[in-house]
Design an enzyme around this catalytic site. Structure first.
Site, mmCIF file in Angstrom:
data_model
loop_
_atom_site.group_PDB
_atom_site.id
_atom_site.type_symbol
_atom_site.label_atom_id
_atom_site.label_comp_id
_atom_site.label_asym_id
_atom_site.label_seq_id
_atom_site.Cartn_x
_atom_site.Cartn_y
_atom_site.Cartn_z
ATOM 1 N N SER A 181 0.860 -1.190 0.000
ATOM 2 C CA SER A 181 0.000 0.000 0.000
ATOM 3 C C SER A 181 0.891 1.232 0.000
ATOM 4 O O SER A 181 2.092 1.146 0.229
ATOM 5 C CB SER A 181 -0.918 0.050 1.217
ATOM 6 O OG SER A 181 -0.289 0.747 2.286
ATOM 7 N N PHE A 182 0.273 2.372 -0.195
ATOM 8 C CA PHE A 182 1.043 3.620 -0.258
ATOM 9 C C PHE A 182 1.675 3.970 1.092
ATOM 10 O O PHE A 182 2.613 4.763 1.157
ATOM 11 C CB PHE A 182 0.128 4.735 -0.797
ATOM 12 C CG PHE A 182 -0.141 5.879 0.121
ATOM 13 C CD1 PHE A 182 0.645 7.024 0.083
ATOM 14 C CD2 PHE A 182 -1.198 5.833 1.025
ATOM 15 C CE1 PHE A 182 0.379 8.102 0.924
ATOM 16 C CE2 PHE A 182 -1.465 6.902 1.857
ATOM 17 C CZ PHE A 182 -0.668 8.043 1.810
ATOM 18 N N LYS A 183 1.208 3.357 2.177
ATOM 19 C CA LYS A 183 1.811 3.631 3.490
ATOM 20 C C LYS A 183 3.295 3.251 3.508
ATOM 21 O O LYS A 183 4.069 3.804 4.269
ATOM 22 C CB LYS A 183 1.065 2.887 4.592
ATOM 23 C CG LYS A 183 -0.404 3.272 4.743
ATOM 24 C CD LYS A 183 -0.578 4.745 5.080
ATOM 25 C CE LYS A 183 -1.984 5.079 5.565
ATOM 26 N NZ LYS A 183 -3.019 4.914 4.539
ATOM 27 N N ASP A 184 3.674 2.288 2.646
ATOM 28 C CA ASP A 184 5.090 1.922 2.562
ATOM 29 C C ASP A 184 5.964 3.111 2.147
ATOM 30 O O ASP A 184 7.124 3.190 2.535
ATOM 31 C CB ASP A 184 5.290 0.795 1.532
ATOM 32 C CG ASP A 184 4.796 -0.560 2.040
ATOM 33 O OD1 ASP A 184 4.785 -0.782 3.268
ATOM 34 O OD2 ASP A 184 4.426 -1.404 1.202
ATOM 35 N N LEU B 54 6.387 5.387 5.349
ATOM 36 C CA LEU B 54 6.909 4.686 6.531
ATOM 37 C C LEU B 54 8.259 4.028 6.292
ATOM 38 O O LEU B 54 9.054 3.902 7.218
ATOM 39 C CB LEU B 54 5.879 3.674 7.027
ATOM 40 C CG LEU B 54 4.733 4.365 7.782
ATOM 41 C CD1 LEU B 54 3.505 3.470 7.860
ATOM 42 C CD2 LEU B 54 5.177 4.792 9.181
#
Ligand SMILES: *Cc1c(COP(=O)(O)O)cnc(C)c1O
Length: 493
Positions: free
Chosen positions: A114-117, A120
């Site tokens: 996901s774009f959270k990678d 983060l």
């Protein structure tokens, strides 16, 4: 030296390292850079050939003091952070066949898809770098609507200076997302599944705020946050706007300053806040489109001048089933000429009454260059099906929400190139994909090897009811902290 201040005006200005390690500003506000760096068109022209990591290095260098992170340290952190990404471009773009000038920006090629990678990978490695340098230990607590949790856990796993407590609303995220968090065996990762959350991820945030308010506990366990309230995430997310712009603009377009549009599936407004800041910095952006699902909180902000909180609706795009777009307060700092007292007043009014109605002047200032939309569930499913049937390309529900927002506003957008952000891989949402395609057998594009691997591993998780979350969490965190501290002490004796 670039300093960071709270958007609500309390506390002193701090340096970059403090802003990152604190998470929240001392007064509970959000850190913002005192001034935004400006990028000239000459600089843009120089950057057009850079790859993602080179571009990230240039942009982050505008926000980070060399005395705090040296040139080679920053390069090393970036290289380590993005090494687990599976696509060499990091963020490839896919041009749609069924619509002119529309590109899907695939932000899901990181290890937890996901774009959270994106944010983060960098932030967790940066935090660990700061901690290792001063031999300190810190406890991260994050709440997740399904994607922040897996990404935080993945990047924190095995890092000796960090513990990560990851709270998720049980039943409101997919089984695949749950597996991503609960199948990591490293001892410093502590997933917490919380049943019966009335307001999804938002009430988990409320419990985290209470832990923060408990000063003695916060001090003792050195609590911090890598949620999108952390400046490091917003800063890192400015990069993909620049990167996307360069991918769809040829040299002549860059020379002439031709603008592009972005449509962004949004919940907490961290991603869009970054896009808005990139535009303030000088990126040639025409429209930013706040793409919501039925929860519509940003749609109401941008079309009705109202910041309010309504009852949560569970939708197929569950990662953006978010009621409070907290990063909007951060963006307002730049749209009110840094009027932190005004922002503080609005934040307090919202906490007290659940609603703020902005005056005409404020609304005109913040809404310029924004469009918004709320996609229905039926539209989201229909669009997944349409794009798959017509061109064999499988969108996840969040990518579909962003394309739906483009479709809703195409008259206003069609003159430019438009980049729709796809923020998750469809393999995270197989039930929705099955429903959209009306099929039993999922296409290959709906699976991912990382999820298949996780399904064959043991799960490790704390489970509790929302009612007892606060005491249960405090108890588990305390005993883990004490266990680790005694262990370290006896080792050094
Ligand atoms: C977190 C998330 C978003 C929303 O990002 P915000 O920065 O909270 O607006 C969109 N899509 C997916 C898949 C996400 O995980």
């Amino acid at each position: 030296m670039l300093q960071y201040v709270s958007n609500t005006g309390g506390g002193d200005a701090v340096d970059f390292e403090t802003a990152i390690l604190d998470g929240f500003a001392k007064d509970g506000g959000l850190y913002v850079p005192e001034t935004l760096p400006k990028i000239s068109s000459a600089q843009l022209i120089k950057w057009q050939k850079l790859d993602y990591l080179e571009l990230a290095f240039e942009i982050l260098s505008l926000f980070i003091d060399r005395a705090i992170v040296s040139e080679s340290e920053l390069k090393d952190i970036l290289a380590t952070a993005y090494a687990p990404f599976e696509n060499t471009a990091i963020i490839p773009l896919h041009k749609l066949k069924s619509r002119d000038n529309v590109h899907i920006m695939e932000l899901f090629h990181g290890p937890t898809i996901s774009f959270k990678d994106i944010g983060l990978a960098f932030l967790v490695n940066l935090v660990n770098f700061f901690l290792a340098r001063k031999s300190a230990r810190l406890t991260l607590v994050v709440a997740t609507t399904g994607d922040t949790g897996p990404a935080t856990a993945y990047f924190a796993a095995g890092k000796s200076n960090l513990d990560a407590w990851v709270l998720y609303p049980k039943g409101l995220i997919t089984a695949e997302q749950e597996r991503q968090m609960t199948c990591l065996q490293q001892a410093n990762i502590h997933p917490f599944g919380v049943a019966n959350c009335p307001e999804g991820g938002d009430d988990l945030d409320a419990v985290i705020s209470k832990l923060y308010a408990n000063k003695a506990f916060k001090q003792k366990l050195k609590l911090s946050s890598v949620n999108s309230i952390n400046w490091g995430r917003v800063m890192m997310q400015t990069v993909h706007y620049f990167y996307g712009y360069f991918q769809v603009s040829d040299k002549a377009a860059i020379d002439k300053g031709v603008k592009v549009n972005f449509s962004v599936p949004s919940g907490g407004f961290g991603n869009l806040c970054a896009g808005a800041l990139a535009r303030e910095m000088g990126l040639p952006v025409n429209m930013l489109v706040a793409a919501n699902n039925q929860n519509g909180s940003l749609d109401r902000i941008f079309s009705q001048a109202t910041f309010d909180k309504q009852a949560l609706i569970n939708t197929p795009s569950s990662a953006i089933d978010i009621l409070i777009p907290v990063n909007f307060w951060r963006y307002l700092y730049f749209k009110t000429a840094a009027d932190s007292q005004k922002i503080k007043h609005w934040v307090e009014q919202f906490k007290a009454t659940g609603k703020v109605e902005f005056d005409q002047q404020t609304f005109a200032s913040y809404s310029r260059g924004f469009l918004s939309n709320s996609a229905s569930d039926a539209q989201t499913l229909q669009l997944i099906s349409e794009i798959f049937q017509s061109e064999g390309y499988l969108l996840d529900p969040h990518g579909a929400v962003s394309l739906q927002a483009f479709d809703a506003h195409k008259e206003a957008l069609k003159e430019q190139q438009t980049i729709c952000l796809a923020t998750a891989h469809p393999a995270k949402f197989p039930a929705t994909i099955r429903q959209a395609l009306n099929c039993q057998q999922l296409p290959a594009a709906a699976s991912h090897h990382s999820i298949e691997t996780a399904k064959r591993q043991a799960q490790k998780v704390h489970l509790c009811e929302y009612e007892v979350l606060e005491p249960a969490l405090i108890h588990a965190m305390q005993s883990n902290w004490e266990f680790n501290t005694t262990k370290t002490e006896s080792n050094t004796k």
